[in-house]
Design an enzyme around this catalytic site. Structure first.
Site, PDB file in Angstrom:
ATOM      1  N   GLY A  48      -7.001 -16.568 -20.013  1.00  0.00           N
ATOM      2  CA  GLY A  48      -6.428 -16.709 -21.359  1.00  0.00           C
ATOM      3  C   GLY A  48      -7.038 -17.793 -22.231  1.00  0.00           C
ATOM      4  O   GLY A  48      -6.783 -17.836 -23.427  1.00  0.00           O
ATOM      5  N   CYS A  78      -3.446  -6.845 -17.006  1.00  0.00           N
ATOM      6  CA  CYS A  78      -3.638  -8.163 -17.613  1.00  0.00           C
ATOM      7  C   CYS A  78      -3.774  -7.949 -19.121  1.00  0.00           C
ATOM      8  O   CYS A  78      -4.685  -7.225 -19.566  1.00  0.00           O
ATOM      9  CB  CYS A  78      -4.911  -8.784 -17.035  1.00  0.00           C
ATOM     10  N   CYS A 189       2.275 -11.460 -21.044  1.00  0.00           N
ATOM     11  CA  CYS A 189       1.309 -11.825 -19.999  1.00  0.00           C
ATOM     12  C   CYS A 189       1.947 -11.369 -18.690  1.00  0.00           C
ATOM     13  O   CYS A 189       3.148 -11.598 -18.468  1.00  0.00           O
ATOM     14  CB  CYS A 189       1.083 -13.339 -19.988  1.00  0.00           C
TER      15      CYS A 189
HETATM   16  N1  DGL Z   1      -2.072 -12.152 -16.454  1.00  0.00           N
HETATM   17  C1  DGL Z   1      -2.823 -12.331 -17.622  1.00  0.00           C
HETATM   18  C2  DGL Z   1      -2.232 -11.593 -18.821  1.00  0.00           C
HETATM   19  O1  DGL Z   1      -1.494 -10.650 -18.680  1.00  0.00           O
HETATM   20  C3  DGL Z   1      -3.329 -13.639 -18.075  1.00  0.00           C
HETATM   21  C4  DGL Z   1      -3.279 -14.901 -17.371  1.00  0.00           C
HETATM   22  C5  DGL Z   1      -4.556 -15.703 -17.602  1.00  0.00           C
HETATM   23  O2  DGL Z   1      -5.467 -15.508 -16.804  1.00  0.00           O
HETATM   24  O3  DGL Z   1      -4.631 -16.492 -18.544  1.00  0.00           O
HETATM   25  O4  DGL Z   1      -2.546 -11.939 -19.943  1.00  0.00           O
END
Ligand code: DGL
Length: 259
Positions: A48, A78, A189
């Site tokens: 992110g 993600c 997220c």
């Molecule tokens: N799980 C990820 C998302 O849905 C992001 C987390 C990251 O790596 O910053 O955005």
């Protein structure tokens, strides 16, 4: 009609770390006969705060590896990777269903007439063109505020789902929204559903908290069915976990609810 040549392959599911398991658990519930291969890139997390180009390149290289091993579809579990790389992935694999996830604004704007919806997401998702377009698309129906939460996914990566440190983080970030509470919160997220209870404790249980995991699982089932790839069998499928930090596999199992 089931396409028997490919339908027996697993569905690949990828995330920057362990967060994508919030999507995986809906996939498993909805399609218990499928095999899933989950890859989390915890060694490179967070995504992110990285550039779009870096995310695209990284996700492409993980996908190439999974594809070589054999997957029949890819779920990008993600929001950040979807925002940066979904069109590139679809262009690179036109023959394979590639399903992404985006903040669940659609159900959130329906909680009442012209609600205030607060979206929690990574800085990358919030700044991305995809989210900005999504937000503008709902501008007549709702007031949408975006709250970037750098540092929040790290709590989930550490398996810290209800600690004093986490509550201090949430109090600091949600503080400005406590006097006039939003009508709905969207977890944009895939890591955040694992700290949903902590968020609800800080915000108050009356605020609905939504995420896109079930919608993504439903879309995956639709796409597999349309491509003749849905696995129709009586016995339960398997889940294989892989992570660029192998020690994270245990946390993955715990988050999915397996011992
Ligand atoms: N799980 C990820 C998302 O849905 C992001 C987390 C990251 O790596 O910053 O955005």
């Amino acid at each position: 009609m089931e396409n028997r040549n490919n339908s027996s392959l697993p569905v690949g599911v990828i995330d920057s770390g362990v967060g994508g398991i919030s999507v995986l658990r809906e996939l498993v519930k909805l399609m218990p006969g499928e095999d899933f291969l989950f890859f989390g890139d915890s060694a490179n997390a967070p995504y992110g705060t990285k550039s779009r180009e870096w995310i695209c390149e990284t996700v492409l290289s993980h996908t190439a590896r999974l594809k070589k091993r054999g997957i029949k579809a890819l779920v990008v579990a993600c929001n950040t990777a979807t925002s940066a790389a979904i069109s590139t992935l679809r262009a690179a694999y036109p023959e394979m269903p590639v399903i992404g996830i985006e903040p669940a604004l659609k159900p959130a704007v329906m909680v009442k007439d012209h609600p205030h919806v607060l979206v929690l997401a990574t800085p990358g998702t919030v700044a991305g063109e995809k989210f900005q377009n999504l937000m503008h698309g709902f501008e007549e129906k709702a007031t949408v505020s975006a709250l970037p939460c750098p540092g929040l996914m790290e709590f989930v990566e550490a398996g810290e789902l209800d600690s004093p440190r986490l509550h201090a983080y949430l109090q600091e970030h949600l503080g400005p929204y406590l006097e006039h509470k939003p009508d709905a919160v969207v977890l944009g997220c895939t890591h955040y559903p694992f700290v949903r209870d902590a968020i609800a404790k800080e915000l108050g249980e009356e605020v609905p908290i939504l995420d896109g995991s079930l919608g993504t699982a439903r879309e995956t089932k639709r796409r597999l069915t349309a491509a003749g790839l849905l696995r129709e069998r009586e016995e339960g499928g398997s889940v294989i976990f892989e992570n660029s930090i192998p020690e994270k596999v245990e946390l993955c199992r715990r988050l999915l609810g397996q011992s």
